[in-house]
Design a protein around this motif. Structure first.
Motif, PDB file in Angstrom:
ATOM      1  N   ALA A   5       0.859  -1.332  -0.134  1.00  0.00           N
ATOM      2  CA  ALA A   5       0.205   0.140  -0.010  1.00  0.00           C
ATOM      3  C   ALA A   5       0.995   1.324  -0.017  1.00  0.00           C
ATOM      4  CB  ALA A   5      -0.869  -0.121   1.345  1.00  0.00           C
ATOM      5  N   HIS A   6       0.766   2.030  -0.890  1.00  0.00           N
ATOM      6  CA  HIS A   6       1.559   3.196  -1.194  1.00  0.00           C
ATOM      7  C   HIS A   6       1.160   4.308  -0.246  1.00  0.00           C
ATOM      8  CE1 HIS A   6       3.220   6.636  -3.760  1.00  0.00           C
ATOM      9  NE2 HIS A   6       4.098   6.080  -3.137  1.00  0.00           N
ATOM     10  N   ARG A   7       1.992   4.733   0.745  1.00  0.00           N
ATOM     11  CA  ARG A   7       1.739   5.697   1.665  1.00  0.00           C
ATOM     12  C   ARG A   7       0.337   5.487   2.267  1.00  0.00           C
ATOM     13  NH1 ARG A   7       2.067  11.152  -2.302  1.00  0.00           N
ATOM     14  NH2 ARG A   7       3.910  10.543  -3.559  1.00  0.00           N
ATOM     15  N   ILE A  32       3.413  -1.992   3.636  1.00  0.00           N
ATOM     16  CA  ILE A  32       2.957  -0.752   3.673  1.00  0.00           C
ATOM     17  C   ILE A  32       3.921   0.218   3.347  1.00  0.00           C
ATOM     18  CG2 ILE A  32       1.750   0.953   4.852  1.00  0.00           C
ATOM     19  CD1 ILE A  32      -0.086  -1.295   6.280  1.00  0.00           C
ATOM     20  N   GLU A  33       4.114   1.001   2.303  1.00  0.00           N
ATOM     21  CA  GLU A  33       4.951   1.874   2.140  1.00  0.00           C
ATOM     22  C   GLU A  33       4.665   3.513   2.810  1.00  0.00           C
ATOM     23  OE1 GLU A  33       7.299   5.243  -0.282  1.00  0.00           O
ATOM     24  OE2 GLU A  33       5.146   4.888   0.189  1.00  0.00           O
ATOM     25  N   ILE A  34       5.573   3.941   3.541  1.00  0.00           N
ATOM     26  CA  ILE A  34       5.418   5.335   4.082  1.00  0.00           C
ATOM     27  C   ILE A  34       6.654   6.161   3.931  1.00  0.00           C
ATOM     28  CG2 ILE A  34       4.007   4.566   6.125  1.00  0.00           C
ATOM     29  CD1 ILE A  34       6.494   4.757   8.015  1.00  0.00           C
ATOM     30  N   ASP A  35       6.535   7.206   3.977  1.00  0.00           N
ATOM     31  CA  ASP A  35       7.676   8.191   3.876  1.00  0.00           C
ATOM     32  C   ASP A  35       7.959   9.027   5.155  1.00  0.00           C
ATOM     33  OD1 ASP A  35       7.447   8.258   0.748  1.00  0.00           O
ATOM     34  OD2 ASP A  35       5.571   8.742   1.413  1.00  0.00           O
ATOM     35  N   ILE A  36       9.058   9.053   5.504  1.00  0.00           N
ATOM     36  CA  ILE A  36       9.460   9.902   6.822  1.00  0.00           C
ATOM     37  C   ILE A  36      10.396  11.060   6.752  1.00  0.00           C
ATOM     38  CG2 ILE A  36       8.899   7.877   8.268  1.00  0.00           C
ATOM     39  CD1 ILE A  36      11.870   7.620   8.529  1.00  0.00           C
ATOM     40  N   ILE A  98      10.105   1.803   5.022  1.00  0.00           N
ATOM     41  CA  ILE A  98      10.229   3.103   5.448  1.00  0.00           C
ATOM     42  C   ILE A  98      10.921   3.874   4.496  1.00  0.00           C
ATOM     43  CG2 ILE A  98      10.901   4.476   7.432  1.00  0.00           C
ATOM     44  CD1 ILE A  98      10.669   1.927   9.156  1.00  0.00           C
ATOM     45  N   GLU A  99      10.263   4.493   3.764  1.00  0.00           N
ATOM     46  CA  GLU A  99      10.990   5.552   2.734  1.00  0.00           C
ATOM     47  C   GLU A  99      11.482   6.847   3.218  1.00  0.00           C
ATOM     48  OE1 GLU A  99       9.182   6.874  -0.925  1.00  0.00           O
ATOM     49  OE2 GLU A  99      11.046   8.034  -1.159  1.00  0.00           O
ATOM     50  N   LEU A 100      13.148   6.756   3.390  1.00  0.00           N
ATOM     51  CA  LEU A 100      13.523   8.280   4.068  1.00  0.00           C
ATOM     52  C   LEU A 100      13.746   9.158   3.186  1.00  0.00           C
ATOM     53  CD1 LEU A 100      16.488   5.776   5.505  1.00  0.00           C
ATOM     54  CD2 LEU A 100      14.411   6.439   6.572  1.00  0.00           C
ATOM     55  N   ALA A 151      16.901   0.065  -3.076  1.00  0.00           N
ATOM     56  CA  ALA A 151      17.465   1.188  -3.797  1.00  0.00           C
ATOM     57  C   ALA A 151      16.235   1.696  -4.879  1.00  0.00           C
ATOM     58  CB  ALA A 151      18.707   0.807  -4.636  1.00  0.00           C
ATOM     59  N   LEU A 152      16.083   2.848  -4.419  1.00  0.00           N
ATOM     60  CA  LEU A 152      14.875   3.686  -5.100  1.00  0.00           C
ATOM     61  C   LEU A 152      15.417   4.373  -6.170  1.00  0.00           C
ATOM     62  CD1 LEU A 152      12.433   5.389  -2.765  1.00  0.00           C
ATOM     63  CD2 LEU A 152      11.781   4.287  -5.044  1.00  0.00           C
ATOM     64  N   THR A 153      14.972   4.365  -7.425  1.00  0.00           N
ATOM     65  CA  THR A 153      15.345   5.191  -8.692  1.00  0.00           C
ATOM     66  C   THR A 153      14.141   5.718  -9.260  1.00  0.00           C
ATOM     67  OG1 THR A 153      16.819   5.438 -10.552  1.00  0.00           O
ATOM     68  CG2 THR A 153      15.678   3.466 -10.125  1.00  0.00           C
TER      69      THR A 153
END
Ligand code: G3P
Ligand code: MG
Length: 232
Positions: A5-7, A32-36, A98-100, A151-153
């Motif tokens: 689940a995106h955000r 579940i993906e979240i941004d911090i 957890i996306e930093l 690794a995000l791109t």
């Protein structure tokens, strides 16, 4: 194919809020993906560094303190959650990615995760850190190889997934606009999982399934899950 689940379930609830996370959990997602962002010595779950798009506030998040940020409305009366609140909610239920975004203090980050591991059902295996900031991912890898990194791109690298292998990543997270058969084959050859963002349209879901990607990030995880169930 895994569904993240995106955000949170951000297509049907305010993004990166406890409500969007609860909705995603109800859909029994795989992750579940979240941004911090790190602000005022705390880790806040929010995508933008500017407040106006997702909250009742204005201006840059770094100009404010904990108390003020917690007084804002992040949609439908929700507050901006902290990472520890989100960990508590997700622990033992699915993977947390957890996306930093802006995080400088890795000690703070690790202690937040370690506390949750001690006090909840969270396992270190359930945590996947990702970031567009590869130097930060490298630092995490150096300090805590017990945590997986993704690794995000946002581009289509010349040497395909080699950058992710160099980071010793578990997974490579690619924009749906750039995914190709060649990229998936290269990543798999390097032992990497391929997770693709953001996949909401049924046609895109079909294409990702056909390409053999390992997972997708979707704003509508319930819809994505039921569609995939029909494909199987
Ligand atoms: O982690 C996948 C995706 O969330 C990356 O881009 O801008 O939505 O955080 P963004
Ligand atoms: Mg994100």
């Amino acid at each position: 194919m895994l569904i993240f689940a995106h955000r949170g379930a951000s297509g049907v609830a305010p993004e990166n809020t406890l409500r969007s996370i609860r909705t995603a959990l109800e859909a029994e997602v795989d992750g579940i993906e979240i941004d911090i962002h790190e602000v005022d010595g705390k880790l806040f779950v929010i995508h933008d560094r500017w407040l106006h798009r997702t909250t009742s506030g204005q201006g840059q998040i770094f100009n404010y303190d904990y108390q003020y940020l917690r007084s804002l409305d992040a949609g439908d009366g929700e507050v901006i959650p902290t990472l520890d609140e989100v960990l508590k909610l997700i622990a033992g239920k699915c993977t947390i990615n957890i996306e930093l975004k802006a995080v400088r203090n890795l000690t703070l980050l690790f202690s937040c995760i370690d506390d949750a591991i001690k006090t909840t059902e969270l396992l270190s295996n359930d945590v996947l850190f990702s970031s567009f900031n590869h130097r930060l991912l490298h630092a995490i890898q150096q300090q805590r190889s017990d945590f997986a990194i993704g690794a995000l791109t946002a581009c289509y690298p010349l040497d395909y997934a080699k950058f992710a292998e160099q980071l010793n990543a578990y997974s490579v997270h690619l924009d749906v606009d750039f995914i190709s058969e060649h990229f998936v084959a290269d990543a798999h050859k390097r032992g990497l999982k391929v997770f693709v963002y953001t996949v909401d349209e049924l046609e895109d879901i079909n294409a990702m399934k056909h390409l053999g990607v390992d997972g997708i990030f979707s704003n509508y995880p319930t819809k994505a899950k039921s569609h995939i169930a029909h494909l199987n």
